[in-house]
Design a protein around this motif. Structure first.
Motif, PDB file in Angstrom:
ATOM      1  N   VAL A  88       3.518  -0.160  -2.441  1.00  0.00           N
ATOM      2  CA  VAL A  88       3.341   1.084  -1.688  1.00  0.00           C
ATOM      3  C   VAL A  88       4.436   2.082  -2.038  1.00  0.00           C
ATOM      4  O   VAL A  88       4.182   3.275  -2.234  1.00  0.00           O
ATOM      5  CB  VAL A  88       3.331   0.791  -0.172  1.00  0.00           C
ATOM      6  CG1 VAL A  88       3.320   2.097   0.620  1.00  0.00           C
ATOM      7  CG2 VAL A  88       2.114  -0.044   0.203  1.00  0.00           C
TER       8      VAL A  88
ATOM      9  N   GLU B  26      -3.829  -2.329   1.500  1.00  0.00           N
ATOM     10  CA  GLU B  26      -4.607  -1.091   1.656  1.00  0.00           C
ATOM     11  C   GLU B  26      -4.327  -0.430   3.000  1.00  0.00           C
ATOM     12  O   GLU B  26      -4.128   0.787   3.075  1.00  0.00           O
ATOM     13  CB  GLU B  26      -6.091  -1.405   1.519  1.00  0.00           C
ATOM     14  CG  GLU B  26      -6.986  -0.180   1.638  1.00  0.00           C
ATOM     15  CD  GLU B  26      -8.453  -0.529   1.532  1.00  0.00           C
ATOM     16  OE1 GLU B  26      -9.274   0.405   1.445  1.00  0.00           O
ATOM     17  OE2 GLU B  26      -8.790  -1.726   1.553  1.00  0.00           O
ATOM     18  N   TYR B  27      -4.312  -1.225   4.074  1.00  0.00           N
ATOM     19  CA  TYR B  27      -4.051  -0.659   5.392  1.00  0.00           C
ATOM     20  C   TYR B  27      -2.645  -0.064   5.473  1.00  0.00           C
ATOM     21  O   TYR B  27      -2.439   1.022   6.046  1.00  0.00           O
ATOM     22  CB  TYR B  27      -4.219  -1.733   6.463  1.00  0.00           C
ATOM     23  CG  TYR B  27      -5.651  -2.196   6.660  1.00  0.00           C
ATOM     24  CD1 TYR B  27      -6.710  -1.527   6.075  1.00  0.00           C
ATOM     25  CD2 TYR B  27      -5.938  -3.317   7.432  1.00  0.00           C
ATOM     26  CE1 TYR B  27      -8.013  -1.942   6.253  1.00  0.00           C
ATOM     27  CE2 TYR B  27      -7.243  -3.752   7.622  1.00  0.00           C
ATOM     28  CZ  TYR B  27      -8.274  -3.066   7.022  1.00  0.00           C
ATOM     29  OH  TYR B  27      -9.565  -3.492   7.206  1.00  0.00           O
TER      30      TYR B  27
ATOM     31  N   ARG C  50      -5.250   8.457   1.162  1.00  0.00           N
ATOM     32  CA  ARG C  50      -6.374   7.783   0.522  1.00  0.00           C
ATOM     33  C   ARG C  50      -6.090   7.516  -0.956  1.00  0.00           C
ATOM     34  O   ARG C  50      -6.494   6.491  -1.492  1.00  0.00           O
ATOM     35  CB  ARG C  50      -7.648   8.606   0.695  1.00  0.00           C
ATOM     36  CG  ARG C  50      -8.072   8.768   2.156  1.00  0.00           C
ATOM     37  CD  ARG C  50      -9.488   9.316   2.269  1.00  0.00           C
ATOM     38  NE  ARG C  50      -9.623  10.629   1.648  1.00  0.00           N
ATOM     39  CZ  ARG C  50      -9.277  11.763   2.223  1.00  0.00           C
ATOM     40  NH1 ARG C  50      -8.756  11.763   3.435  1.00  0.00           N
ATOM     41  NH2 ARG C  50      -9.452  12.912   1.599  1.00  0.00           N
TER      42      ARG C  50
ATOM     43  N   ALA D 184      -0.875   1.089   2.980  1.00  0.00           N
ATOM     44  CA  ALA D 184      -0.831   2.307   2.171  1.00  0.00           C
ATOM     45  C   ALA D 184      -1.472   3.485   2.900  1.00  0.00           C
ATOM     46  O   ALA D 184      -0.998   4.623   2.796  1.00  0.00           O
ATOM     47  CB  ALA D 184      -1.531   2.059   0.842  1.00  0.00           C
ATOM     48  N   LEU D 185      -2.538   3.218   3.629  1.00  0.00           N
ATOM     49  CA  LEU D 185      -3.162   4.299   4.401  1.00  0.00           C
ATOM     50  C   LEU D 185      -2.222   4.850   5.479  1.00  0.00           C
ATOM     51  O   LEU D 185      -2.236   6.051   5.763  1.00  0.00           O
ATOM     52  CB  LEU D 185      -4.453   3.791   5.056  1.00  0.00           C
ATOM     53  CG  LEU D 185      -5.677   3.648   4.151  1.00  0.00           C
ATOM     54  CD1 LEU D 185      -6.798   2.912   4.882  1.00  0.00           C
ATOM     55  CD2 LEU D 185      -6.166   5.023   3.689  1.00  0.00           C
TER      56      LEU D 185
ATOM     57  N   ARG E 111      -4.248  -0.556  -4.032  1.00  0.00           N
ATOM     58  CA  ARG E 111      -5.165  -1.695  -4.120  1.00  0.00           C
ATOM     59  C   ARG E 111      -5.433  -2.068  -5.581  1.00  0.00           C
ATOM     60  O   ARG E 111      -5.502  -3.256  -5.927  1.00  0.00           O
ATOM     61  CB  ARG E 111      -6.472  -1.361  -3.410  1.00  0.00           C
ATOM     62  CG  ARG E 111      -7.401  -2.570  -3.266  1.00  0.00           C
ATOM     63  CD  ARG E 111      -8.639  -2.246  -2.468  1.00  0.00           C
ATOM     64  NE  ARG E 111      -9.498  -3.429  -2.383  1.00  0.00           N
ATOM     65  CZ  ARG E 111      -9.452  -4.330  -1.424  1.00  0.00           C
ATOM     66  NH1 ARG E 111      -8.574  -4.193  -0.439  1.00  0.00           N
ATOM     67  NH2 ARG E 111     -10.256  -5.369  -1.424  1.00  0.00           N
TER      68      ARG E 111
ATOM     69  N   ALA F  53      -3.662   4.642  -1.141  1.00  0.00           N
ATOM     70  CA  ALA F  53      -4.337   3.382  -0.817  1.00  0.00           C
ATOM     71  C   ALA F  53      -5.187   2.892  -1.987  1.00  0.00           C
ATOM     72  O   ALA F  53      -5.184   1.712  -2.326  1.00  0.00           O
ATOM     73  CB  ALA F  53      -5.197   3.558   0.432  1.00  0.00           C
TER      74      ALA F  53
END
Length: 432
Positions: free
Chosen positions: A376, A305-306, A281, A308-309, A288, A284
């Motif tokens: 990332v 974001e996805y 988290r 990185a999660l 972002r 992410a």
């Protein structure tokens, strides 16, 4: 440099960087201008009385109902489309069933402000009302549309604009109003967040192709219909926009569920003990923010974001966990193997293929990576280094990243990360 790396072992709460505690002067000026216009409009209207009271009441009820029907918790920029369409229609209204109307700019603003405040009362009571910036935008946007139309109409300069010409004029005014609203929204966001103005304006203009276009079209149609058939046109032409709003609400719910699913998948490495709690988290959130700083579009930010999660999900395929999940210190071949395993897992989950590509390529040489993968990689390395270095972790981690920009990390990404970390107001989740 502000400390941004959260410590571990604390309860689930936010680690907030030191904030300046002051609203930027430009943002304060915009809010003050909107407040001044609203107070002036309400005062003058109360002093002089309402012109065309029935018309004002009908549009006021429509705007209040639109505000009551607003929804929250979505990423849509217009959460009260019916109220916005009613406000635009009233600002561009010149006739009611063939009879000229006499209301002016200040009455338009006064009716919109009063109706919006009434419609927001239940939402404010639940703590989900519109923000000050949203309300200021609504006032200034409606005021802009009314200033462009009402003085010219009341002076009789638009009498020759009949039939199709009048409709084209309304469309042109709505386009100008939309551009004004987009510029205002991008400018206030830029002042508040210091993100680049150009990408913010681009995203605002792109958003108008969705619910924004429906709001503008409905506002124009309402104005034209009331001019011909009277106020009975309001409920008739409100129904399509209400149905559109319902569709957007369902679409937003699907997006929220989709993101929650990805977040749950990302937590698998934490639950299995491969990575520290909250690591995905934090990566992410920082990724972002860095993507915003570098001017990525909204779709690219979502992919970033996805990815990185889920950037560490390949560790689930390892027999022996990496100590503290710190993959940045592993040999390049081992990093690439874990990244490829992660990309394969992401593809099997049915997540967008672009996310899998970013996960797969996060360990490639940075000159061969797409920008999202570079972000990332750098943010993940920063978070791991800052966590391991103790109290001075953020400064030490940034220094290590800068020293490695020749081969491992893109210099622009590292400097963007440094600017993001130094900016007040950044919020990152604590471990756990």
């Amino acid at each position: 440099m502000s400390t941004a790396a959260p410590r571990h072992g604390l309860s689930a709460r936010a680690a907030r960087l030191p904030s300046a505690g002051r609203t930027p002067a430009a943002l304060t000026a915009v809010r003050a201008l909107a407040l001044l216009l609203a107070v002036l409009a309400l005062g003058v209207t109360l002093w002089d009385g309402l012109d065309e009271r029935g018309t004002a009441l009908a549009f006021g009820v429509l705007i209040a109902v639109g505000e009551l029907a607003r929804w929250s918790g979505t990423e849509e920029r217009e959460s009260a489309p019916l109220g916005a369409a009613g406000a635009l229609a009233y600002a561009l209204l010149g006739e009611n069933a063939g009879h000229r109307t006499d209301h002016g700019v200040l009455q338009v603003v006064a009716v919109v402000v009063a109706a919006a405040l009434i419609g927001c009362i239940p939402h404010v009571a639940r703590g989900r009302g519109p923000t000050a910036d949203h309300f200021a935008r609504r006032v200034l946007t409606v005021g802009f549309a009314a200033v462009c139309f009402q003085p010219l109409y009341n002076q009789g300069r638009l009498l020759e604009w009949g039939g199709p010409a009048h409709a084209l004029l309304l469309v042109a005014l709505l386009v100008l109003t939309t551009l004004w609203d987009a510029v205002l929204a991008a400018a206030t966001a830029h002042v508040r967040t210091r993100w680049p103005f150009g990408p913010l304006l681009r995203d605002e203009l792109r958003a108008t192709l969705g619910i924004g276009s429906a709001v503008c079209a409905t506002g124009a149609v309402m104005s034209l219909a009331v001019a011909v058939v009277g106020l009975w046109a309001l409920p008739v032409f409100s129904l399509p926009l209400l149905l559109t709003q319902l569709s957007f609400r369902r679409y937003a719910a699907v997006r929220v569920t989709y993101r929650q699913t990805i977040a749950s998948l990302a937590r698998a490495t934490e639950i299995a003990g491969y990575t520290p709690a909250g690591h995905a988290r934090r990566v992410a959130a920082l990724s972002r923010a860095v993507g915003r700083e570098l001017g990525l579009s909204e779709p690219d930010l979502t992919v970033l974001e996805y990815a990185a999660l889920m950037h560490d999900i390949g560790q689930l395929s390892l027999v022996d966990p990496v100590p503290a999940g710190a993959t940045a210190a592993l040999p390049a071949d081992e990093q690439r193997r874990i990244a490829l395993l992660g990309g394969a897992v992401v593809r099997q989950t049915g997540v967008d293929a672009e996310v899998a590509v970013v996960v797969e390529r996060q360990a490639d040489p940075y000159r061969e990576q797409p920008l999202t993968a570079r972000i990332v990689r750098a943010v993940n390395a920063y978070e791991e280094m800052a966590r391991e270095a103790g109290p001075g972790g953020p400064l030490t981690a940034l220094e290590k990243l800068r020293l490695a920009t020749a081969h491992d990390y893109q210099p622009e990404v590292v400097e963007s990360l440094a600017r993001v970390l130094s900016r007040p107001g950044l919020t990152l989740p604590w471990a756990g």
